[in-house]
Design an enzyme around this catalytic site. Structure first.
Site, PDB file in Angstrom:
ATOM      1  N   CYS A  70       0.862  -1.177   0.000  1.00  0.00           N
ATOM      2  CA  CYS A  70       0.000   0.000   0.000  1.00  0.00           C
ATOM      3  C   CYS A  70       0.902   1.231   0.000  1.00  0.00           C
ATOM      4  O   CYS A  70       1.679   1.434   0.950  1.00  0.00           O
ATOM      5  CB  CYS A  70      -0.868  -0.031   1.256  1.00  0.00           C
ATOM      6  SG  CYS A  70      -1.924   1.403   1.458  1.00  0.00           S
ATOM      7  N   CYS A 182      -0.771   3.503  -6.661  1.00  0.00           N
ATOM      8  CA  CYS A 182      -1.689   2.939  -5.667  1.00  0.00           C
ATOM      9  C   CYS A 182      -1.898   1.499  -6.104  1.00  0.00           C
ATOM     10  O   CYS A 182      -2.111   1.235  -7.301  1.00  0.00           O
ATOM     11  CB  CYS A 182      -3.010   3.707  -5.671  1.00  0.00           C
ATOM     12  SG  CYS A 182      -4.331   2.863  -4.750  1.00  0.00           S
TER      13      CYS A 182
END
Ligand code: DGL
Length: 260
Positions: A70, A182
């Site tokens: 992440c 992302c």
């Protein structure tokens, strides 16, 4: 012992897939913080708390390394996590450096797509400052794309309309590289490649991240023992239907990259 792969939701599945490809003998525990996804639109301190709680839950299992799959979590918590950890922790950051090198060589610009929180953080600004000496990097926050992904919204027409709206302010012919900053975004690689000018390359950080993990594990040998390729899905909500969703997303992502 397992390798943990952690994300706010299903985005880290794109990294898990790459980890399985490079390390097929390892056992993996995929952990999603389903109670708090998305992270990228929430205040930093609140998300930091969610991350520390998630890592404590993960560490209740026999784990030998953790991939923070992440970009948002890495940008706000990696130093703290590393300082308190006895096992290797590998983070992810938008692949701005290779993107700048690629785009510079063809006289084009770089567009970084990520969450608002990642793009706001000092870590991102320092990275851009370090590698972007010609000022060719632009950034675009795409929080709705995380929401689409969490809803398993992969309908081409809806997503294409969304992207076209987001890219309307950019002259895409000027760009050589798009950074998927992302881990949810590689789910949309196929759709992106259908709407972007053909010369634009998509780049994400999962290959490099897993390569670093591999080197770390190799450096740990001979204590290092591989597993049997088992994958376990877990989430903070201990929610059966989310676990089902993770398996479904894993299947869909693997199908999408195998048909590309
Ligand atoms: N997948 C995450 C990332 O790489 C975060 C998405 C979110 O929870 O907003 O940034």
């Amino acid at each position: 012992m397992k390798i943990a792969v952690f994300d706010s939701g299903i985005g880290g599945i794109t990294v898990l897939t790459e980890a399985i490809r490079q390390l097929p003998q390892e056992d993996f525990l995929y952990f999603a913080d389903t109670l708090h996804v998305p992270y990228g639109t929430k205040p930093k301190q609140e998300v930091q708390g969610y991350i520390y709680d998630s890592i404590s839950m993960i560490l209740q299992e026999p784990i030998k390394a953790i991939i923070i799959a992440c970009n948002t979590a890495t940008s706000i918590a990696i130093s703290q996590l590393r300082a308190n950890s006895e096992i290797p922790i590998i983070g992810m950051e938008p692949a701005v450096k290779p993107a700048v090198e690629m785009s510079r060589s063809i006289g084009k610009r770089v567009l970084v797509l990520a969450t608002p929180l990642t793009l706001r953080e000092a870590k991102y600004h320092e990275l851009v400052q370090r590698v972007d000496d010609l000022s060719i990097v632009d950034s675009l926050p795409l929080p709705d794309l995380v929401e689409f992904c969490e809803a398993l919204q992969f309908d081409s027409e809806i997503i294409k309309t969304y992207f076209n709206k987001q890219f309307a302010a950019f002259d895409l012919s000027q760009y050589g590289t798009l950074v998927l900053g992302c881990t949810h975004f590689p789910f949309y690689k196929r759709i992106l490649s259908e709407i972007l000018p053909v010369h634009i390359k998509l780049i994400d950080g999962s290959q490099g991240t897993v390569r670093r993990l591999k080197e770390m594990l190799a450096a740990q040998a001979p204590q290092h023992e591989a597993g049997s390729g088992e994958i376990t899905f877990m989430c903070s909500g201990h929610n059966e239907s989310y676990t089902k969703k993770m398996r479904e997303a894993f299947k869909l992502y693997n199908e999408s990259i195998n048909t590309n």
